[in-house]
Design a protein around this motif. Sequence first.
Motif, PDB file in Angstrom:
ATOM      1  N   GLY A  35       0.791  -1.222   0.000  1.00 46.19           N
ATOM      2  CA  GLY A  35       0.000   0.000   0.000  1.00 46.19           C
ATOM      3  C   GLY A  35       0.817   1.263   0.000  1.00 46.19           C
ATOM      4  N   GLN A  36       2.119   1.162  -0.350  1.00 46.93           N
ATOM      5  CA  GLN A  36       3.028   2.304  -0.244  1.00 46.93           C
ATOM      6  C   GLN A  36       2.738   3.423  -1.235  1.00 46.93           C
ATOM      7  OE1 GLN A  36       3.841  -0.919  -1.053  1.00 46.93           O
ATOM      8  NE2 GLN A  36       5.860  -1.031  -2.030  1.00 46.93           N
ATOM      9  N   LEU A  37       1.906   3.167  -2.250  1.00 48.83           N
ATOM     10  CA  LEU A  37       1.548   4.229  -3.191  1.00 48.83           C
ATOM     11  C   LEU A  37       0.413   5.106  -2.658  1.00 48.83           C
ATOM     12  CD1 LEU A  37       1.739   2.480  -6.685  1.00 48.83           C
ATOM     13  CD2 LEU A  37       3.561   3.487  -5.283  1.00 48.83           C
ATOM     14  N   GLY A  38      -0.315   4.601  -1.672  1.00 46.08           N
ATOM     15  CA  GLY A  38      -1.356   5.410  -1.047  1.00 46.08           C
ATOM     16  C   GLY A  38      -2.554   5.690  -1.923  1.00 46.08           C
ATOM     17  N   ASP A  39      -2.812   4.826  -2.917  1.00 46.95           N
ATOM     18  CA  ASP A  39      -3.946   5.056  -3.819  1.00 46.95           C
ATOM     19  C   ASP A  39      -5.161   4.208  -3.466  1.00 46.95           C
ATOM     20  OD1 ASP A  39      -3.021   2.577  -4.543  1.00 46.95           O
ATOM     21  OD2 ASP A  39      -3.124   2.939  -6.709  1.00 46.95           O
ATOM     22  N   SER A  40      -5.131   3.566  -2.296  1.00 49.30           N
ATOM     23  CA  SER A  40      -6.248   2.758  -1.776  1.00 49.30           C
ATOM     24  C   SER A  40      -6.545   1.507  -2.586  1.00 49.30           C
ATOM     25  CB  SER A  40      -7.535   3.611  -1.670  1.00 49.30           C
ATOM     26  OG  SER A  40      -7.359   4.707  -0.800  1.00 49.30           O
ATOM     27  N   THR A  41      -5.586   1.049  -3.401  1.00 50.56           N
ATOM     28  CA  THR A  41      -5.863  -0.127  -4.228  1.00 50.56           C
ATOM     29  C   THR A  41      -4.942  -1.300  -3.948  1.00 50.56           C
ATOM     30  OG1 THR A  41      -4.361   0.420  -6.063  1.00 50.56           O
ATOM     31  CG2 THR A  41      -6.566   1.426  -6.085  1.00 50.56           C
ATOM     32  N   GLY A  42      -3.676  -1.061  -3.680  1.00 49.10           N
ATOM     33  CA  GLY A  42      -2.713  -2.147  -3.545  1.00 49.10           C
ATOM     34  C   GLY A  42      -2.223  -2.680  -4.867  1.00 49.10           C
ATOM     35  N   ARG A  43      -2.577  -2.027  -5.984  1.00 48.85           N
ATOM     36  CA  ARG A  43      -2.149  -2.491  -7.305  1.00 48.85           C
ATOM     37  C   ARG A  43      -0.855  -1.800  -7.728  1.00 48.85           C
ATOM     38  NH1 ARG A  43      -7.685  -1.606  -8.883  1.00 48.85           N
ATOM     39  NH2 ARG A  43      -7.017   0.132 -10.182  1.00 48.85           N
ATOM     40  N   THR A  44       0.046  -2.569  -8.334  1.00 51.34           N
ATOM     41  CA  THR A  44       1.264  -2.003  -8.893  1.00 51.34           C
ATOM     42  C   THR A  44       0.905  -0.996  -9.981  1.00 51.34           C
ATOM     43  OG1 THR A  44       2.625  -3.921  -8.386  1.00 51.34           O
ATOM     44  CG2 THR A  44       3.361  -2.530 -10.202  1.00 51.34           C
ATOM     45  N   ARG A  45       1.603   0.122  -9.994  1.00 48.75           N
ATOM     46  CA  ARG A  45       1.328   1.180 -10.968  1.00 48.75           C
ATOM     47  C   ARG A  45       2.589   1.431 -11.799  1.00 48.75           C
ATOM     48  NH1 ARG A  45      -4.191   2.275 -11.202  1.00 48.75           N
ATOM     49  NH2 ARG A  45      -5.051   2.443  -9.088  1.00 48.75           N
ATOM     50  N   TYR A  46       2.426   1.394 -13.113  1.00 48.15           N
ATOM     51  CA  TYR A  46       3.557   1.599 -14.015  1.00 48.15           C
ATOM     52  C   TYR A  46       3.668   3.041 -14.495  1.00 48.15           C
ATOM     53  CZ  TYR A  46       3.813  -3.452 -13.963  1.00 48.15           C
ATOM     54  OH  TYR A  46       3.930  -4.749 -13.541  1.00 48.15           O
ATOM     55  N   ALA A  47       2.742   3.876 -14.068  1.00 50.75           N
ATOM     56  CA  ALA A  47       2.757   5.301 -14.364  1.00 50.75           C
ATOM     57  C   ALA A  47       2.233   6.037 -13.136  1.00 50.75           C
ATOM     58  CB  ALA A  47       1.901   5.612 -15.586  1.00 50.75           C
ATOM     59  N   PRO A  48       2.555   7.315 -12.967  1.00 50.64           N
ATOM     60  CA  PRO A  48       2.159   8.045 -11.765  1.00 50.64           C
ATOM     61  C   PRO A  48       0.645   8.112 -11.567  1.00 50.64           C
ATOM     62  CG  PRO A  48       3.890   9.223 -12.934  1.00 50.64           C
ATOM     63  CD  PRO A  48       3.452   8.115 -13.833  1.00 50.64           C
ATOM     64  N   VAL A  49       0.229   7.937 -10.299  1.00 49.02           N
ATOM     65  CA  VAL A  49      -1.172   8.112  -9.903  1.00 49.02           C
ATOM     66  C   VAL A  49      -1.199   9.002  -8.671  1.00 49.02           C
ATOM     67  CG1 VAL A  49      -1.964   5.911 -10.839  1.00 49.02           C
ATOM     68  CG2 VAL A  49      -1.145   6.015  -8.487  1.00 49.02           C
ATOM     69  N   ALA A  50      -2.322   9.677  -8.469  1.00 47.16           N
ATOM     70  CA  ALA A  50      -2.456  10.573  -7.326  1.00 47.16           C
ATOM     71  C   ALA A  50      -2.638   9.780  -6.036  1.00 47.16           C
ATOM     72  CB  ALA A  50      -3.628  11.523  -7.531  1.00 47.16           C
ATOM     73  N   VAL A  51      -1.999  10.225  -4.972  1.00 45.84           N
ATOM     74  CA  VAL A  51      -2.213   9.640  -3.649  1.00 45.84           C
ATOM     75  C   VAL A  51      -3.626  10.007  -3.195  1.00 45.84           C
ATOM     76  CG1 VAL A  51      -1.496   9.702  -1.230  1.00 45.84           C
ATOM     77  CG2 VAL A  51       0.220   9.644  -3.058  1.00 45.84           C
ATOM     78  N   ASP A  52      -4.321   9.033  -2.616  1.00 47.81           N
ATOM     79  CA  ASP A  52      -5.735   9.183  -2.285  1.00 47.81           C
ATOM     80  C   ASP A  52      -5.920   9.790  -0.890  1.00 47.81           C
ATOM     81  OD1 ASP A  52      -8.483   8.998  -2.436  1.00 47.81           O
ATOM     82  OD2 ASP A  52      -8.544   6.890  -1.829  1.00 47.81           O
ATOM     83  N   PHE A  53      -5.661  11.085  -0.774  1.00 44.36           N
ATOM     84  CA  PHE A  53      -5.905  11.781   0.483  1.00 44.36           C
ATOM     85  C   PHE A  53      -7.406  11.993   0.676  1.00 44.36           C
ATOM     86  CE2 PHE A  53      -1.518  13.098  -0.382  1.00 44.36           C
ATOM     87  CZ  PHE A  53      -0.940  12.922   0.869  1.00 44.36           C
ATOM     88  N   PRO A  54      -7.878  12.044   1.926  1.00 47.29           N
ATOM     89  CA  PRO A  54      -9.291  12.350   2.155  1.00 47.29           C
ATOM     90  C   PRO A  54      -9.608  13.770   1.709  1.00 47.29           C
ATOM     91  CG  PRO A  54      -8.073  12.341   4.224  1.00 47.29           C
ATOM     92  CD  PRO A  54      -7.144  11.803   3.185  1.00 47.29           C
ATOM     93  N   GLN A  55     -10.844  13.986   1.336  1.00 49.87           N
ATOM     94  CA  GLN A  55     -11.270  15.309   0.878  1.00 49.87           C
ATOM     95  C   GLN A  55     -11.835  16.124   2.039  1.00 49.87           C
ATOM     96  OE1 GLN A  55     -10.724  16.451  -2.262  1.00 49.87           O
ATOM     97  NE2 GLN A  55      -9.646  14.486  -2.551  1.00 49.87           N
ATOM     98  N   PRO A  56     -11.608  17.440   2.051  1.00 48.28           N
ATOM     99  CA  PRO A  56     -10.788  18.196   1.103  1.00 48.28           C
ATOM    100  C   PRO A  56      -9.311  17.843   1.258  1.00 48.28           C
ATOM    101  CG  PRO A  56     -11.415  19.589   2.933  1.00 48.28           C
ATOM    102  CD  PRO A  56     -12.162  18.307   3.120  1.00 48.28           C
ATOM    103  N   ALA A  57      -8.647  17.634   0.137  1.00 44.74           N
ATOM    104  CA  ALA A  57      -7.264  17.166   0.154  1.00 44.74           C
ATOM    105  C   ALA A  57      -6.351  18.195   0.809  1.00 44.74           C
ATOM    106  CB  ALA A  57      -6.793  16.878  -1.263  1.00 44.74           C
ATOM    107  N   PRO A  58      -5.420  17.747   1.649  1.00 41.08           N
ATOM    108  CA  PRO A  58      -4.464  18.677   2.260  1.00 41.08           C
ATOM    109  C   PRO A  58      -3.476  19.194   1.218  1.00 41.08           C
ATOM    110  CG  PRO A  58      -3.841  16.422   2.740  1.00 41.08           C
ATOM    111  CD  PRO A  58      -5.167  16.343   2.044  1.00 41.08           C
ATOM    112  N   VAL A  59      -2.882  20.323   1.512  1.00 41.16           N
ATOM    113  CA  VAL A  59      -1.811  20.870   0.676  1.00 41.16           C
ATOM    114  C   VAL A  59      -0.494  20.356   1.240  1.00 41.16           C
ATOM    115  CG1 VAL A  59      -0.654  22.947  -0.152  1.00 41.16           C
ATOM    116  CG2 VAL A  59      -3.154  22.911   0.112  1.00 41.16           C
ATOM    117  N   ILE A  60       0.197  19.527   0.480  1.00 39.36           N
ATOM    118  CA  ILE A  60       1.425  18.899   0.949  1.00 39.36           C
ATOM    119  C   ILE A  60       2.626  19.780   0.616  1.00 39.36           C
ATOM    120  CG2 ILE A  60       2.877  16.847   0.793  1.00 39.36           C
ATOM    121  CD1 ILE A  60       0.124  16.426   2.122  1.00 39.36           C
ATOM    122  N   VAL A  61       3.533  19.894   1.582  1.00 38.33           N
ATOM    123  CA  VAL A  61       4.708  20.750   1.394  1.00 38.33           C
ATOM    124  C   VAL A  61       6.013  19.964   1.363  1.00 38.33           C
ATOM    125  CG1 VAL A  61       3.562  22.750   2.401  1.00 38.33           C
ATOM    126  CG2 VAL A  61       4.848  21.199   3.887  1.00 38.33           C
TER     127      VAL A  61
END
Length: 277
Positions: free
Chosen positions: A104-130
């Motif tokens: 689950g290290q990609l944080g996309d709530s799926t557990g699937r390997t990703r071969y291209a970038p996907v957004a991390v699934d933060f709860p809404q409203p999404a925080p602004v990451i610094v």
Amino acid sequence: HRPAAAAVFPGHGVPLRVGGLPAVAAMAAGEQHTLAVASDGTVWAWGSNENGRLGVGNTELDKSLTPIAVGGLSAVKEVRAARSHSMALTRTGEVLSWGSNTSGQLGDSTGRTRYAPVAVDFPQPAPVIVAIDAAADHSYALDNQGRLWTWGDNTYYQLGESMYSLRSFPLYLTVLEAQGRVAQFSAGSVGGAAVLEDGSLWVWGFYGRYGEPTRITSLPGPHGSGDLGSAARHFVDWLASAGQSLWQILPLSPAGPGNSPYQSVSAFAGSPLMVAL
């Protein structure tokens, strides 16, 4: 006939300039791959592509010996390369990840390997990451409110909590939020650390020897296991001096299968390991 020799890529004992890159503003080195952020906000990757850690969307490419552009990314200011996954932070505070996702290290709530970038699934409203960080199979992100978010593998409580064995979505550490805003943080292979704005240092996972609560046997001891001796008394004195008025102790009964204190053979017996000799 002799078997064919495996390909060998010689190492270098002195720094070599990496060619084929525009002006670089930031970089990160993982276990077997490297990422670079160009001054125009594009991301470049090279090395092993196992589990898609290069993020080029190509499942057939096993490695790249030269930098190749990672598609789907722009205005990136920071990258992190871990064991087999990668992260990018944009100038607008969005976090994207790619590569292995077995913990689950990609944080996309799926557990699937990703071969291209996907957004991390933060709860809404999404925080602004610094700021972001990643190590082994877990990831951290700091938002503009001083909250530290964690996700991924939690075998050694490296997420700073003990509810999940792994977690594929981000949650922020309420324990730290209650103490103040996080100023600095770091992800290690089996734990993490953070410095708050008041200058206090907090550690968890293997580095802190516990997630949140700790069992007496986790304390230092002369026989390889903590007991109710001087180390336990010192720990209680330290809690008191730090201003702690409440804390939790895990069961004192003998450990059961898998060394679990929650599966003891007796609910009434005390563990002989905790007797100070």
